[in-house]
Design a protein around this motif. Structure first.
Motif, PDB file in Angstrom:
ATOM      1  N   ARG A 101     -14.784   1.231 -11.343  1.00 24.02           N
ATOM      2  CA  ARG A 101     -14.572  -0.121 -12.125  1.00 24.02           C
ATOM      3  C   ARG A 101     -13.509   0.131 -13.349  1.00 24.02           C
ATOM      4  O   ARG A 101     -13.744  -0.419 -14.385  1.00 24.02           O
ATOM      5  N   ARG A 102     -12.767   1.133 -13.236  1.00 20.00           N
ATOM      6  CA  ARG A 102     -11.641   1.216 -14.558  1.00 20.00           C
ATOM      7  C   ARG A 102     -10.781   0.430 -14.191  1.00 20.00           C
ATOM      8  O   ARG A 102      -9.983   0.563 -13.084  1.00 20.00           O
ATOM      9  N   LYS A 103      -9.757  -0.091 -14.945  1.00 22.16           N
ATOM     10  CA  LYS A 103      -8.894  -1.020 -14.700  1.00 22.16           C
ATOM     11  C   LYS A 103      -7.615   0.232 -14.855  1.00 22.16           C
ATOM     12  O   LYS A 103      -7.289   0.800 -16.098  1.00 22.16           O
ATOM     13  N   GLU A 104      -6.770  -0.027 -13.761  1.00 21.04           N
ATOM     14  CA  GLU A 104      -5.644   0.919 -13.782  1.00 21.04           C
ATOM     15  C   GLU A 104      -4.341  -0.024 -13.679  1.00 21.04           C
ATOM     16  O   GLU A 104      -4.187  -0.917 -13.218  1.00 21.04           O
ATOM     17  N   THR A 105      -2.989   0.332 -14.431  1.00 22.94           N
ATOM     18  CA  THR A 105      -2.031  -0.162 -14.188  1.00 22.94           C
ATOM     19  C   THR A 105      -1.022   0.648 -13.284  1.00 22.94           C
ATOM     20  O   THR A 105      -0.795   1.898 -13.813  1.00 22.94           O
ATOM     21  N   ILE A 106      -0.772  -0.055 -12.156  1.00 24.88           N
ATOM     22  CA  ILE A 106       0.532   0.651 -11.326  1.00 24.88           C
ATOM     23  C   ILE A 106       1.554   0.137 -11.420  1.00 24.88           C
ATOM     24  O   ILE A 106       1.713  -0.900 -11.355  1.00 24.88           O
ATOM     25  N   PRO A 107       2.749   1.196 -11.464  1.00 26.71           N
ATOM     26  CA  PRO A 107       3.938   0.569 -11.587  1.00 26.71           C
ATOM     27  C   PRO A 107       4.873   0.388 -10.117  1.00 26.71           C
ATOM     28  O   PRO A 107       4.078   0.948  -9.212  1.00 26.71           O
ATOM     29  N   ILE A 108       5.413  -0.770 -10.035  1.00 19.35           N
ATOM     30  CA  ILE A 108       5.984  -1.380  -8.834  1.00 19.35           C
ATOM     31  C   ILE A 108       7.462  -1.008  -9.004  1.00 19.35           C
ATOM     32  O   ILE A 108       7.947  -1.357 -10.129  1.00 19.35           O
ATOM     33  N   THR A 109       8.132  -1.318  -7.876  1.00 18.08           N
ATOM     34  CA  THR A 109       9.476  -1.216  -7.796  1.00 18.08           C
ATOM     35  C   THR A 109       9.971  -2.632  -7.554  1.00 18.08           C
ATOM     36  O   THR A 109       9.593  -3.277  -6.753  1.00 18.08           O
ATOM     37  N   GLU A 110      11.496  -2.746  -7.529  1.00 18.30           N
ATOM     38  CA  GLU A 110      11.857  -3.793  -7.034  1.00 18.30           C
ATOM     39  C   GLU A 110      11.947  -3.858  -5.286  1.00 18.30           C
ATOM     40  O   GLU A 110      12.106  -5.066  -4.850  1.00 18.30           O
ATOM     41  N   LYS A 111      11.866  -2.872  -4.953  1.00 16.50           N
ATOM     42  CA  LYS A 111      12.018  -2.841  -3.249  1.00 16.50           C
ATOM     43  C   LYS A 111      10.627  -3.669  -2.645  1.00 16.50           C
ATOM     44  O   LYS A 111      11.081  -3.868  -1.503  1.00 16.50           O
ATOM     45  N   LEU A 112       9.704  -3.850  -3.584  1.00 13.72           N
ATOM     46  CA  LEU A 112       8.588  -4.140  -2.919  1.00 13.72           C
ATOM     47  C   LEU A 112       8.736  -5.925  -2.649  1.00 13.72           C
ATOM     48  O   LEU A 112       8.264  -6.397  -1.577  1.00 13.72           O
ATOM     49  N   GLU A 113       9.797  -6.583  -3.254  1.00 13.06           N
ATOM     50  CA  GLU A 113      10.271  -7.863  -3.103  1.00 13.06           C
ATOM     51  C   GLU A 113       8.959  -8.692  -3.298  1.00 13.06           C
ATOM     52  O   GLU A 113       8.857  -9.779  -2.765  1.00 13.06           O
TER      53      GLU A 113
ATOM     54  N   ILE B 109       1.231  -3.541 -11.502  1.00 16.38           N
ATOM     55  CA  ILE B 109       0.077  -4.175 -10.867  1.00 16.38           C
ATOM     56  C   ILE B 109      -1.162  -3.677 -11.499  1.00 16.38           C
ATOM     57  O   ILE B 109      -1.211  -2.349 -11.989  1.00 16.38           O
ATOM     58  N   SER B 110      -2.042  -4.607 -11.935  1.00 14.25           N
ATOM     59  CA  SER B 110      -3.477  -4.184 -12.551  1.00 14.25           C
ATOM     60  C   SER B 110      -4.503  -4.215 -11.678  1.00 14.25           C
ATOM     61  O   SER B 110      -4.510  -5.131 -11.137  1.00 14.25           O
ATOM     62  N   VAL B 111      -5.228  -3.150 -11.471  1.00 13.94           N
ATOM     63  CA  VAL B 111      -6.255  -2.960 -10.411  1.00 13.94           C
ATOM     64  C   VAL B 111      -7.242  -2.426 -10.867  1.00 13.94           C
ATOM     65  O   VAL B 111      -7.174  -1.546 -12.216  1.00 13.94           O
ATOM     66  N   PHE B 112      -8.651  -2.698 -10.336  1.00 14.94           N
ATOM     67  CA  PHE B 112      -9.988  -1.948 -10.935  1.00 14.94           C
ATOM     68  C   PHE B 112     -10.039  -0.907  -9.832  1.00 14.94           C
ATOM     69  O   PHE B 112     -10.160  -1.096  -8.772  1.00 14.94           O
ATOM     70  N   GLY B 113      -9.915   0.338 -10.322  1.00 14.94           N
ATOM     71  CA  GLY B 113      -9.957   1.641  -9.353  1.00 14.94           C
ATOM     72  C   GLY B 113     -11.171   2.132  -9.376  1.00 14.94           C
ATOM     73  O   GLY B 113     -12.466   1.410  -9.457  1.00 14.94           O
TER      74      GLY B 113
ATOM     75  N   ILE C   4       0.732  -1.175   0.038  1.00 13.61           N
ATOM     76  CA  ILE C   4      -0.011  -0.096   0.026  1.00 13.61           C
ATOM     77  C   ILE C   4       0.914   1.193   0.129  1.00 13.61           C
ATOM     78  O   ILE C   4       0.688   2.224  -0.712  1.00 13.61           O
ATOM     79  N   LEU C   5       1.895   1.192   0.890  1.00 17.70           N
ATOM     80  CA  LEU C   5       2.910   2.500   0.969  1.00 17.70           C
ATOM     81  C   LEU C   5       3.540   2.689  -0.088  1.00 17.70           C
ATOM     82  O   LEU C   5       3.787   3.932  -1.006  1.00 17.70           O
ATOM     83  N   GLY C   6       3.960   1.377  -1.044  1.00 22.31           N
ATOM     84  CA  GLY C   6       4.856   1.367  -1.983  1.00 22.31           C
ATOM     85  C   GLY C   6       4.230   1.809  -3.217  1.00 22.31           C
ATOM     86  O   GLY C   6       4.801   2.461  -4.292  1.00 22.31           O
ATOM     87  N   THR C   7       2.849   1.476  -3.490  1.00 21.86           N
ATOM     88  CA  THR C   7       2.014   1.786  -4.786  1.00 21.86           C
ATOM     89  C   THR C   7       1.151   2.913  -4.551  1.00 21.86           C
ATOM     90  O   THR C   7       0.684   3.370  -5.669  1.00 21.86           O
ATOM     91  N   GLY C   8       0.531   3.027  -3.272  1.00 21.91           N
ATOM     92  CA  GLY C   8      -0.441   4.078  -3.247  1.00 21.91           C
ATOM     93  C   GLY C   8      -1.958   3.537  -3.542  1.00 21.91           C
ATOM     94  O   GLY C   8      -2.930   4.412  -3.557  1.00 21.91           O
ATOM     95  N   ILE C   9      -2.043   2.304  -3.869  1.00 27.70           N
ATOM     96  CA  ILE C   9      -3.245   1.585  -4.088  1.00 27.70           C
ATOM     97  C   ILE C   9      -4.316   1.729  -2.865  1.00 27.70           C
ATOM     98  O   ILE C   9      -3.765   1.749  -1.674  1.00 27.70           O
ATOM     99  N   ARG C  10      -5.481   1.628  -3.050  1.00 27.30           N
ATOM    100  CA  ARG C  10      -6.620   1.785  -2.012  1.00 27.30           C
ATOM    101  C   ARG C  10      -6.849   0.332  -1.492  1.00 27.30           C
ATOM    102  O   ARG C  10      -6.512  -0.787  -1.982  1.00 27.30           O
TER     103      ARG C  10
END
Length: 64
Positions: A38-50, A31-35, A6-12
């Protein structure tokens, strides 16, 4: 791991509750989420999330 994601991506909260491993693209680091609405959003992630290491851990323990 949930809090770090949650902290690394800001998703709800609702988006992470419905998140599945199929929604995580390890190749394109996203990461693909439904925001909202009901819109599909693609959120970038970093290697730090492991996430690959966490997925391996879940597979070994039998969690989904």
């Amino acid at each position: 791991m949930v809090i770090v994601t949650i902290l690394g991506t800001g998703i709800r909260r609702g988006e992470i509750i419905n998140l599945r491993w199929l929604d995580v693209d390890f190749i394109n680091h996203s990461i693909s989420v439904f925001g909202k609405n009901r819109r599909k959003e693609t959120i970038p992630i970093t290697e730090k999330l492991e996430l690959p290491a966490y997925q391996t851990f879940c597979n070994q323990t039998g969690e989904k």
